[in-house]
Design an enzyme around this catalytic site. Structure first.
Site, short mmCIF file in Angstrom:
data_model
loop_
_atom_site.label_atom_id
_atom_site.label_comp_id
_atom_site.label_asym_id
_atom_site.label_seq_id
_atom_site.Cartn_x
_atom_site.Cartn_y
_atom_site.Cartn_z
N GLY A 81 -99.56 25.43 -1.05
CA GLY A 81 -100.05 26.63 -1.73
C GLY A 81 -99.07 27.79 -1.58
O GLY A 81 -98.79 28.51 -2.54
N ASP A 100 -96.12 34.92 8.24
CA ASP A 100 -97.24 34.68 9.15
C ASP A 100 -98.38 35.51 8.58
O ASP A 100 -98.24 36.71 8.37
CB ASP A 100 -96.92 35.07 10.58
CG ASP A 100 -97.82 34.31 11.56
OD1 ASP A 100 -97.97 33.08 11.39
OD2 ASP A 100 -98.38 34.93 12.47
N ARG A 126 -99.74 38.76 0.06
CA ARG A 126 -98.42 38.13 0.01
C ARG A 126 -97.56 38.79 -1.06
O ARG A 126 -96.36 39.03 -0.86
CB ARG A 126 -98.61 36.64 -0.28
CG ARG A 126 -97.40 35.79 0.02
CD ARG A 126 -97.77 34.32 0.15
NE ARG A 126 -98.48 34.10 1.40
CZ ARG A 126 -99.74 33.66 1.50
NH1 ARG A 126 -100.44 33.39 0.42
NH2 ARG A 126 -100.29 33.49 2.68
#
Length: 199
Positions: free
Chosen positions: A12, A69, A181
């Site tokens: 993903g 992370d 993200r």
């Protein structure tokens, strides 16, 4: 296209990063392409773990490395699952089990707020003394019932009131513009472009 190794084998994440970085001329390759062993993540913060993973992947691949992370944090649980998001319910890693545990832990709480965190680290090489670091946060609410077929991880329960949908219901193109993200990556790309040592 310039190659960069992603310190992950998560399909993903590979998909999302390739979609986001292709416009900047980068091809993201998983660390499995270079037989990079699993990197220990013993640190208590997202930034320390991302930096460790980036150095590890750059060392084994010989390429510039990108490490992410990320996780989900619930203020009602003092920020848990946090850095333990991927294995919140233990081994083996399971999105279904993680979602069930977080749902159970939040069931008695009056505060359903949660937020995703993404810390990105970019290194030109394993010994790079000036890593480029960026962070994005995406705020939402925990939804007890899962909705949507897109996304991964906690996305089916991550509800966005302003859209009336979970992250798993959003069109991938929209998610790739507004997610934690995406926010972190836009910061990262701007910093890379402004760096004298940018590739």
């Amino acid at each position: 296209m310039k190659s960069v190794v992603l310190a992950s084998n998560n399909s993903g994440k590979i998909r999302e990063f390739n979609a986001l970085l292709a416009q900047a001329g980068y091809q993201v390759r998983p660390q499995a392409d270079f037989e990079v062993p699993e990197c220990p993540e013993p640190h208590p913060t997202f930034i320390e773990n991302a930096l460790a993973k980036a150095r590890h992947a750059a060392h084994y691949s010989g390429l510039p490395a990108l490490a992410d992370d990320s996780g989900i944090c619930a203020p009602a649980l003092n920020g848990a699952p946090g850095i333990y998001s991927a294995r919140y319910a233990g081994e083996p890693k399971s999105d279904t089990a993680n979602n069930a545990k977080l749902g159970a832990d939040l069931a008695g709480s009056a505060d359903p707020s949660v937020y995703y965190v993404c810390v990105l680290v970019w290194l030109q090489h394993a010994e790079d003394p000036t890593p480029v670091i960026a962070e994005g946060r995406w705020y939402g609410q925990w939804l007890p019932e899962a909705r949507g077929e897109h996304g991964f991880g906690y996305d089916p329960h991550f509800y966005l009131p302003e859209y009336g949908q979970t992250a798993a219901q959003l069109a991938p193109e929209l998610k790739n513009r507004i997610s934690h993200r995406a926010q972190a990556l836009q910061q990262l790309l701007a910093r890379i472009r402004s760096s004298p040592s940018a590739p």
